[in-house]
Design a protein around this motif. Structure first.
Motif, mmCIF file in Angstrom:
data_model
loop_
_atom_site.group_PDB
_atom_site.id
_atom_site.type_symbol
_atom_site.label_atom_id
_atom_site.label_comp_id
_atom_site.label_asym_id
_atom_site.label_seq_id
_atom_site.Cartn_x
_atom_site.Cartn_y
_atom_site.Cartn_z
ATOM 1 N N MET A 76 0.846 -1.182 0.000
ATOM 2 C CA MET A 76 0.000 0.000 0.000
ATOM 3 C C MET A 76 0.886 1.238 0.000
ATOM 4 O O MET A 76 2.027 1.200 0.482
ATOM 5 C CB MET A 76 -0.957 0.014 1.189
ATOM 6 N N MET A 77 0.366 2.310 -0.576
ATOM 7 C CA MET A 77 1.111 3.569 -0.622
ATOM 8 C C MET A 77 0.127 4.716 -0.499
ATOM 9 O O MET A 77 -0.951 4.676 -1.092
ATOM 10 C CB MET A 77 1.885 3.683 -1.927
ATOM 11 N N GLY A 78 0.521 5.704 0.274
ATOM 12 C CA GLY A 78 -0.319 6.881 0.465
ATOM 13 C C GLY A 78 -0.006 7.530 1.800
ATOM 14 O O GLY A 78 1.154 7.609 2.194
ATOM 15 N N ALA A 79 -1.033 7.952 2.490
ATOM 16 C CA ALA A 79 -0.874 8.616 3.784
ATOM 17 C C ALA A 79 -0.283 7.651 4.805
ATOM 18 O O ALA A 79 -0.447 6.433 4.670
ATOM 19 C CB ALA A 79 -2.232 9.118 4.258
ATOM 20 N N PRO A 80 0.407 8.207 5.777
ATOM 21 C CA PRO A 80 0.649 9.621 6.054
ATOM 22 C C PRO A 80 1.908 10.148 5.367
ATOM 23 O O PRO A 80 2.799 9.377 5.031
ATOM 24 C CB PRO A 80 0.828 9.639 7.576
ATOM 25 N N ASN A 81 1.956 11.457 5.202
ATOM 26 C CA ASN A 81 3.182 12.086 4.727
ATOM 27 C C ASN A 81 4.088 12.357 5.930
ATOM 28 O O ASN A 81 3.735 12.031 7.074
ATOM 29 C CB ASN A 81 2.885 13.354 3.916
ATOM 30 N N SER A 130 7.789 -16.873 6.129
ATOM 31 C CA SER A 130 8.202 -16.386 4.814
ATOM 32 C C SER A 130 7.858 -14.924 4.554
ATOM 33 O O SER A 130 8.167 -14.401 3.490
ATOM 34 C CB SER A 130 7.563 -17.243 3.714
ATOM 35 N N LYS A 131 7.239 -14.243 5.489
ATOM 36 C CA LYS A 131 6.776 -12.870 5.252
ATOM 37 C C LYS A 131 7.515 -11.873 6.134
ATOM 38 O O LYS A 131 7.735 -12.106 7.322
ATOM 39 C CB LYS A 131 5.274 -12.753 5.546
ATOM 40 N N ARG A 132 7.883 -10.736 5.512
ATOM 41 C CA ARG A 132 8.508 -9.616 6.225
ATOM 42 C C ARG A 132 7.759 -8.336 5.858
ATOM 43 O O ARG A 132 7.314 -8.180 4.726
ATOM 44 C CB ARG A 132 9.985 -9.497 5.843
ATOM 45 N N HIS A 133 7.626 -7.437 6.807
ATOM 46 C CA HIS A 133 6.888 -6.186 6.644
ATOM 47 C C HIS A 133 7.905 -5.046 6.553
ATOM 48 O O HIS A 133 8.711 -4.858 7.461
ATOM 49 C CB HIS A 133 5.962 -6.011 7.855
ATOM 50 N N PHE A 134 7.849 -4.273 5.453
ATOM 51 C CA PHE A 134 8.765 -3.162 5.232
ATOM 52 C C PHE A 134 7.986 -1.859 5.110
ATOM 53 O O PHE A 134 6.889 -1.835 4.545
ATOM 54 C CB PHE A 134 9.573 -3.376 3.947
ATOM 55 N N ILE A 135 8.579 -0.772 5.623
ATOM 56 C CA ILE A 135 7.979 0.561 5.509
ATOM 57 C C ILE A 135 9.061 1.540 5.046
ATOM 58 O O ILE A 135 10.151 1.585 5.617
ATOM 59 C CB ILE A 135 7.388 1.053 6.852
ATOM 60 N N PHE A 136 8.717 2.336 4.020
ATOM 61 C CA PHE A 136 9.572 3.422 3.535
ATOM 62 C C PHE A 136 8.779 4.710 3.706
ATOM 63 O O PHE A 136 7.704 4.856 3.122
ATOM 64 C CB PHE A 136 9.906 3.227 2.049
ATOM 65 N N VAL A 137 9.294 5.636 4.509
ATOM 66 C CA VAL A 137 8.600 6.897 4.761
ATOM 67 C C VAL A 137 9.268 7.987 3.923
ATOM 68 O O VAL A 137 10.459 8.260 4.076
ATOM 69 C CB VAL A 137 8.620 7.282 6.254
ATOM 70 N N PHE A 138 8.481 8.593 3.033
ATOM 71 C CA PHE A 138 8.974 9.634 2.143
ATOM 72 C C PHE A 138 8.420 10.993 2.561
ATOM 73 O O PHE A 138 7.728 11.107 3.570
ATOM 74 C CB PHE A 138 8.558 9.312 0.698
ATOM 75 N N PHE A 143 5.167 4.141 1.987
ATOM 76 C CA PHE A 143 4.997 2.896 1.248
ATOM 77 C C PHE A 143 5.198 1.747 2.225
ATOM 78 O O PHE A 143 6.159 1.750 3.000
ATOM 79 C CB PHE A 143 6.032 2.806 0.118
ATOM 80 N N GLU A 144 4.292 0.776 2.194
ATOM 81 C CA GLU A 144 4.432 -0.413 3.036
ATOM 82 C C GLU A 144 4.200 -1.648 2.188
ATOM 83 O O GLU A 144 3.369 -1.632 1.281
ATOM 84 C CB GLU A 144 3.424 -0.403 4.191
ATOM 85 N N CYS A 145 4.940 -2.697 2.500
ATOM 86 C CA CYS A 145 4.695 -3.953 1.801
ATOM 87 C C CYS A 145 5.065 -5.137 2.681
ATOM 88 O O CYS A 145 5.820 -5.011 3.648
ATOM 89 C CB CYS A 145 5.432 -4.016 0.473
ATOM 90 N N VAL A 146 4.499 -6.269 2.301
ATOM 91 C CA VAL A 146 4.847 -7.553 2.890
ATOM 92 C C VAL A 146 5.429 -8.383 1.752
ATOM 93 O O VAL A 146 4.805 -8.521 0.696
ATOM 94 C CB VAL A 146 3.616 -8.245 3.512
ATOM 95 N N ALA A 147 6.645 -8.885 1.971
ATOM 96 C CA ALA A 147 7.350 -9.679 0.960
ATOM 97 C C ALA A 147 8.358 -10.565 1.679
ATOM 98 O O ALA A 147 8.565 -10.433 2.892
ATOM 99 C CB ALA A 147 8.054 -8.757 -0.031
ATOM 100 N N GLU A 148 9.015 -11.452 0.933
ATOM 101 C CA GLU A 148 10.058 -12.297 1.531
ATOM 102 C C GLU A 148 11.339 -11.523 1.777
ATOM 103 O O GLU A 148 12.110 -11.857 2.663
ATOM 104 C CB GLU A 148 10.341 -13.504 0.650
ATOM 105 N N GLY A 149 11.603 -10.524 0.981
ATOM 106 C CA GLY A 149 12.813 -9.728 1.109
ATOM 107 C C GLY A 149 12.905 -8.776 -0.052
ATOM 108 O O GLY A 149 11.928 -8.560 -0.774
#
Length: 175
Positions: A76-81, A130-138, A143-149
């Motif tokens: 997912m991508m969007g708020a918050p800024n 097998s799942k990892r949660h990543f967050i990138f704050v711009f 941006f947040e995602c769940v992926a293996e890496g």
């Protein structure tokens, strides 16, 4: 958004390029099996004296980070800024602007596991392992995602010109 509990732990990621704090221009390219996040990297000018501002856009040349997520599951991508990051449910645990994080013991992953548990071949332990949660704050989005890496590469380009490389990644990545 998801609800967090006492287990979620925010861990800074040191192996991703620092996004530009003014205009990182994050772009997401995704399908059912592939997910790529790209953004402009912070390239400070050592001669900058603070008396002017550089205006950048998607055609501005610079360093572009390409983050290719392995086996993406959700994003997912969007708020918050960055100005509203304090409203994110993980902000009190170390989530901050202009940085990237992994969330250990993620409530979002646990919620996804619960939804998937109705699948006849669901294996809870395998799913969670097998799942990892990543967050990138711009600057203007999160941006947040769940992926293996993920894998990181950088190129000297603009966001627009880097799309050619993204398309090549899409062609090369096995489904």
């Amino acid at each position: 958004m998801y609800t967090v509990d006492e287990l979620d732990t925010v861990v800074p990621l040191s192996d991703v390029p620092q996004s530009d704090v003014g205009a990182p221009l994050p772009t997401v390219v995704a399908d059912d099996y592939r997910l790529i996040l790209e953004y402009l990297v912070s390239d400070p000018d050592p001669n900058w004296d603070g008396t002017y501002v550089n205006v950048v856009g998607t055609e501005t040349d610079g360093t572009v980070a390409l983050i290719r997520f392995r086996r993406p599951y959700a994003h997912m991508m969007g708020a918050p800024n960055e100005e509203a990051i304090a409203g994110h449910p993980l902000s009190g645990r170390g989530l901050e602007p202009f940085a990237a994080f992994e969330i250990r013991d993620s409530s979002w992953i646990r919620a996804l596991e619960s939804m998937n548990s109705v699948h006849p071949y669901h294996d809870r332990d395998r799913f969670l392992a097998s799942k990892r949660h990543f967050i990138f704050v711009f600057h203007d989005s999160t941006f947040e995602c769940v992926a293996e890496g993920f894998d990181v590469s950088k190129l000297n380009s603009s966001i627009v010109d880097s799309i050619e490389t993204v398309v090549e990644f899409l062609r090369d990545d096995p489904i």
